[in-house]
Design an enzyme around this catalytic site. Structure first.
Site: not given
Length: 533
Positions: A11, A44, A47-48, A116, A223, A244, A292, A353, A393-394
């Site tokens: 979710s 999710t 995530a910052q 970033e 999983d 990270h 990174r 991370h 990623s998002l």
């Protein structure tokens, strides 16, 4: 037995986006979302930083974002996939905003853009320093407004249902493996149920809990990857685990670490070693905003040189009012443990991370198993290659949730429910007598992976890790056969599988590339390839 048309496992942003799209397209069909804990407890939510997307075409371009992604991926990105994600990203972000997500605005009313590591331009949209939480909120509210979406919480998925469960031999060479649904442990009734579906999407997140220290929540136990591997599906590039660089270091604290987003360095934060020296100039000309993998190895090197367990992030010179406005969550966390960012540097250390590999998919999120899609961190789409570019990623999750939806619109027409699937067999099992067998094995696994398969690797460490994991695997499988299933036992089993796949991929990669650095093979190989397991 339960039946549904569209089954979604997970979710987070990937699962919710897909669910909203198929529910809207097919209002007469049933969409079921399964989550093993609360509906909002996802990767999710934690995530910052934000979403990397080209929004300012005067100062930025798709070409620049594509190039930055390819450079970070260190030769293993699928260029076609990179172009798809970057160019389709703006439309997906606009959809997210239409669903109610609120991103920060600049004084002129445009979306505020951050920068970033690895990015050549300011292109990261955000909501303070809790972007993921805001996205999760907006999507869940949209899901609640949908009449044909059912969210089932506290159901632990045990396995994918394939021809194997009908008595057929299924191997890695089987070309027509099909997914018919899933077996779940309903934690409210403590009964094992089967959920049959015409189409299934795995959006199960990452596997950070395989390491002792991670920014991932406790649910990130690999999983989805483990289930697909057991079902003889294709997994790739698991050796590329992103650490990270800047997780908050606290003495005696292990498990989930508090993340200090890369955006702090984008706004001017400087990394310093134990002696207070700015050290990144020794490692990369991009300094604290290098990709990174480079920053994490640099910090690891400085920690080894000084014999300390952390370095520092210096924000003392930054504007306090601006810092509190952009990073209120980080400011409050630091203050709560006695760190005054105007006087004190923030102790930070790398933490596991993000998994850049995972379930191998094509450009529409299709896995090697029919009627099964994968999306989000559990998937390996080809976008990240050997190292994920910050805040991609998002974006990837939204773009591929849409592309899974596009394919599902056609696939649902010819898909059917296979009602002859047998019930889960519990004969011969008993309740576990000692939980210590599970908890101690989990501690051993985390220690093995952290000590031998971390930021810097060697052949000897990898061989030792594989031997230790083999023993844990044998012990855990024996326990699994003899005792009744529990979430704790199944998560341990999945984590051991994820750890094994990480080590196996690392052993096969006879080079150093991106996030995989082996001192026995310190240079890149001329033969660039994905490691498919």
């Amino acid at each position: 037995m339960h039946q549904t048309d569209f089954l979604v496992v997970g979710s987070g942003i990937a699962g919710l986006t897909y669910a909203l799209k198929v529910a809207g397209e097919f209002p007469d069909k049933k969409v079921t979302i399964i989550t093993k804990t609360r509906e909002d407890e996802t990767n999710t939510k934690y995530a910052q930083g934000g979403v990397a997307v080209v929004n300012d075409l005067e100062n930025d371009s798709f070409e620049k974002h594509i190039e930055d992604t390819l450079i970070a991926g260190d030769g293993l990105c699928n260029e076609k996939i990179v172009e798809i994600v970057v160019k389709e990203g703006p439309d997906r972000v606009n959809e997210l905003i239409a669903w109610g997500a609120r991103f920060d605005k600049s004084p002129d009313g445009d979306l505020a853009l951050g920068k970033e590591g690895g990015h050549s331009e300011f292109r990261v949209i955000h909501h303070k320093d809790v972007t993921g939480r805001e996205i999760e909120r907006a999507l869940l509210e949209a899901v609640r407004r949908s009449k044909n979406i059912e969210v089932v919480t506290h159901c632990f998925v045990l396995d994918l249902i394939t021809q194997h469960h009908l008595g057929y031999l299924v191997t890695k060479s089987t070309l027509d493996i099909e997914c018919y649904g899933i077996y779940v442990l309903n934690q409210k009734t403590n009964k094992i149920e089967k959920i049959l579906s015409r189409l299934t999407l795995l959006a199960t997140g990452g596997n950070g809990q395989v390491y002792r220290t991670t920014t991932n929540p406790i649910i990130a136990t690999g999983d989805g990857v483990a289930m697909v591997y057991r079902a003889k599906g294709r997994i790739e590039n698991m050796e590329f685990i992103q650490f990270h660089p800047t997780a908050l270091y606290q003495v005696g604290v292990s498990g989930q670490s508090f993340l200090i987003t890369e955006a702090v360095r984008g706004d001017g934060g400087i990394l310093r070693n134990a002696d207070g020296e700015d050290f990144m100039h020794k490692y990369d000309q991009r300094l604290s905003l290098a990709p990174r993998d480079i920053v994490a190895r640099a910090i690891d090197s400085e920690m080894k040189i000084s014999g300390t367990e952390h370095v520092y992030l210096d924000c003392r010179h930054m504007d306090l009012e601006k810092f509190i406005h952009h990073f209120p969550n980080i400011y409050e966390k630091c203050r709560s443990i006695g760190i005054d960012i105007t006087k004190d540097m923030i102790p930070v250390a790398p933490a596991a991370h993000y998994s850049c590999g995972g379930i191998k998919t094509d450009e529409f999120g299709r896995t090697s198993i029919r009627n099964l899609y994968a999306c989000g961190e559990c998937a390996s789409t080809g976008l990240h290659g050997a190292n994920r570019l910050a805040s991609n990623s998002l974006l990837e999750a939204m773009v591929f949730a849409h592309r899974c939806f596009l394919d599902a619109k056609t696939a649902i027409v010819n898909s059917t429910i296979h009602s002859e699937v047998p019930d889960w067999n519990t004969l011969g099992t008993t309740a576990p007598k000692e939980m210590i067998l599970i908890t101690q094995s989990l501690k051993e696994l985390k220690q093995i992976m952290s000590d031998y398969v971390g930021i810097v690797r060697t052949n000897v460490r990898l061989e030792r890790a594989m031997r230790r994991l083999d023993m844990l695997h044998l012990e855990t499988e024996a326990l699994y056969r003899e005792t009744a299933v529990s979430p704790q036992l199944c998560e341990l089993r999945n984590l051991i599988t994820a750890g094994y796949l990480i080590v196996k991929g690392a052993v096969f990669r006879k080079e150093s590339r991106g996030l995989h650095f082996n001192t026995d093979y310190p240079v890149k190989s001329e033969l660039v390839q994905n490691i498919i397991l």
